[in-house]
Design a protein around this motif. Structure first.
Motif, PDB file in Angstrom:
ATOM      1  N   MET A   1       0.843  -1.189   0.000  1.00  0.00           N
ATOM      2  CA  MET A   1       0.000   0.000   0.000  1.00  0.00           C
ATOM      3  C   MET A   1       0.882   1.243   0.000  1.00  0.00           C
ATOM      4  N   GLY A   2       0.452   2.225  -0.754  1.00  0.00           N
ATOM      5  CA  GLY A   2       1.170   3.482  -0.820  1.00  0.00           C
ATOM      6  C   GLY A   2       0.387   4.595  -0.150  1.00  0.00           C
ATOM      7  N   LYS A   3       1.074   5.677   0.147  1.00  0.00           N
ATOM      8  CA  LYS A   3       0.441   6.854   0.737  1.00  0.00           C
ATOM      9  C   LYS A   3       0.192   7.860  -0.385  1.00  0.00           C
ATOM     10  N   ILE A  26     -16.681  10.708  -2.665  1.00  0.00           N
ATOM     11  CA  ILE A  26     -15.271  10.478  -3.010  1.00  0.00           C
ATOM     12  C   ILE A  26     -14.575   9.699  -1.899  1.00  0.00           C
ATOM     13  N   LYS A  27     -14.863  10.064  -0.649  1.00  0.00           N
ATOM     14  CA  LYS A  27     -14.281   9.312   0.475  1.00  0.00           C
ATOM     15  C   LYS A  27     -14.792   7.874   0.481  1.00  0.00           C
ATOM     16  N   ALA A  28     -16.070   7.685   0.152  1.00  0.00           N
ATOM     17  CA  ALA A  28     -16.636   6.331   0.087  1.00  0.00           C
ATOM     18  C   ALA A  28     -15.998   5.525  -1.038  1.00  0.00           C
ATOM     19  N   TYR A  33     -12.449   0.910  -2.414  1.00  0.00           N
ATOM     20  CA  TYR A  33     -11.278   0.247  -3.005  1.00  0.00           C
ATOM     21  C   TYR A  33     -10.297  -0.220  -1.925  1.00  0.00           C
ATOM     22  N   ASN A  34     -10.792  -0.401  -0.711  1.00  0.00           N
ATOM     23  CA  ASN A  34     -10.004  -0.853   0.439  1.00  0.00           C
ATOM     24  C   ASN A  34      -8.913   0.147   0.826  1.00  0.00           C
ATOM     25  N   GLY A  35      -9.157   1.418   0.575  1.00  0.00           N
ATOM     26  CA  GLY A  35      -8.237   2.471   0.995  1.00  0.00           C
ATOM     27  C   GLY A  35      -8.581   2.929   2.403  1.00  0.00           C
ATOM     28  N   VAL A  36      -7.593   3.492   3.088  1.00  0.00           N
ATOM     29  CA  VAL A  36      -7.789   3.990   4.448  1.00  0.00           C
ATOM     30  C   VAL A  36      -7.517   5.493   4.436  1.00  0.00           C
ATOM     31  N   ILE A  37      -8.532   6.284   4.753  1.00  0.00           N
ATOM     32  CA  ILE A  37      -8.367   7.736   4.786  1.00  0.00           C
ATOM     33  C   ILE A  37      -7.697   8.116   6.094  1.00  0.00           C
ATOM     34  N   THR A  38      -6.579   8.837   5.991  1.00  0.00           N
ATOM     35  CA  THR A  38      -5.829   9.216   7.188  1.00  0.00           C
ATOM     36  C   THR A  38      -6.089  10.654   7.604  1.00  0.00           C
ATOM     37  N   ASN A  39      -6.443  11.533   6.649  1.00  0.00           N
ATOM     38  CA  ASN A  39      -6.657  12.940   6.993  1.00  0.00           C
ATOM     39  C   ASN A  39      -7.461  13.617   5.889  1.00  0.00           C
ATOM     40  N   VAL A  40      -8.342  14.541   6.283  1.00  0.00           N
ATOM     41  CA  VAL A  40      -9.092  15.348   5.325  1.00  0.00           C
ATOM     42  C   VAL A  40      -8.961  16.808   5.764  1.00  0.00           C
ATOM     43  N   ILE A  63      -7.343  15.261   0.636  1.00  0.00           N
ATOM     44  CA  ILE A  63      -7.632  13.986   1.289  1.00  0.00           C
ATOM     45  C   ILE A  63      -6.379  13.122   1.220  1.00  0.00           C
ATOM     46  N   GLN A  64      -5.869  12.745   2.373  1.00  0.00           N
ATOM     47  CA  GLN A  64      -4.708  11.862   2.437  1.00  0.00           C
ATOM     48  C   GLN A  64      -5.205  10.461   2.757  1.00  0.00           C
ATOM     49  N   PHE A  65      -4.657   9.476   2.016  1.00  0.00           N
ATOM     50  CA  PHE A  65      -5.127   8.110   2.214  1.00  0.00           C
ATOM     51  C   PHE A  65      -4.032   7.110   1.868  1.00  0.00           C
ATOM     52  N   ASP A  66      -4.204   5.905   2.399  1.00  0.00           N
ATOM     53  CA  ASP A  66      -3.333   4.772   2.078  1.00  0.00           C
ATOM     54  C   ASP A  66      -4.149   3.816   1.220  1.00  0.00           C
ATOM     55  N   ALA A  67      -3.558   3.367   0.106  1.00  0.00           N
ATOM     56  CA  ALA A  67      -4.290   2.471  -0.784  1.00  0.00           C
ATOM     57  C   ALA A  67      -3.333   1.722  -1.693  1.00  0.00           C
TER      58      ALA A  67
END
Length: 95
Positions: A1-3, A26-28, A33-40, A63-67
């Motif tokens: 997974m990347g950031k 967009i967050k949904a 896609y099994n991403g994890v939102i870390t910060n908005v 929106i920062q996320f890991d996916a």
């Protein structure tokens, strides 16, 4: 997974509820896609550097996320057809 970080400029002429719904979808999508939102971060209404679709202002979101590595391409494909998203940019963050 990347950031990753997704920068969005959302139409300023739509209602607050509709804008919140656009960002929520967009967050949904990211989570779908099994991403994890870390910060908005919501920067609010800002003046655009140049007119986009005859609009001079837009709401900025980051929106920062890991996916997985395939998620940014999927997001971009779906964001291109969203009429309330004026501009977007998805960047991979360094570790």
């Amino acid at each position: 997974m990347g950031k990753y970080e997704l920068a969005l400029v959302v139409n300023a002429k739509i209602e607050d509820d509709a804008r919140a719904e656009v960002v929520g979808k967009i967050k949904a999508m990211i989570e779908g896609y099994n991403g994890v939102i870390t910060n908005v971060d919501e920067w609010g209404k800002k003046k655009l550097a140049y007119e986009i679709q005859k609009m001079k202002e837009g709401y900025y979101y980051f929106i920062q996320f890991d996916a997985a590595t395939t998620v940014p391409a999927e997001l971009e494909a779906r964001l291109r057809i969203n009429e309330n998203v004026l501009r977007f940019l998805c960047l991979k963050q360094e570790a």
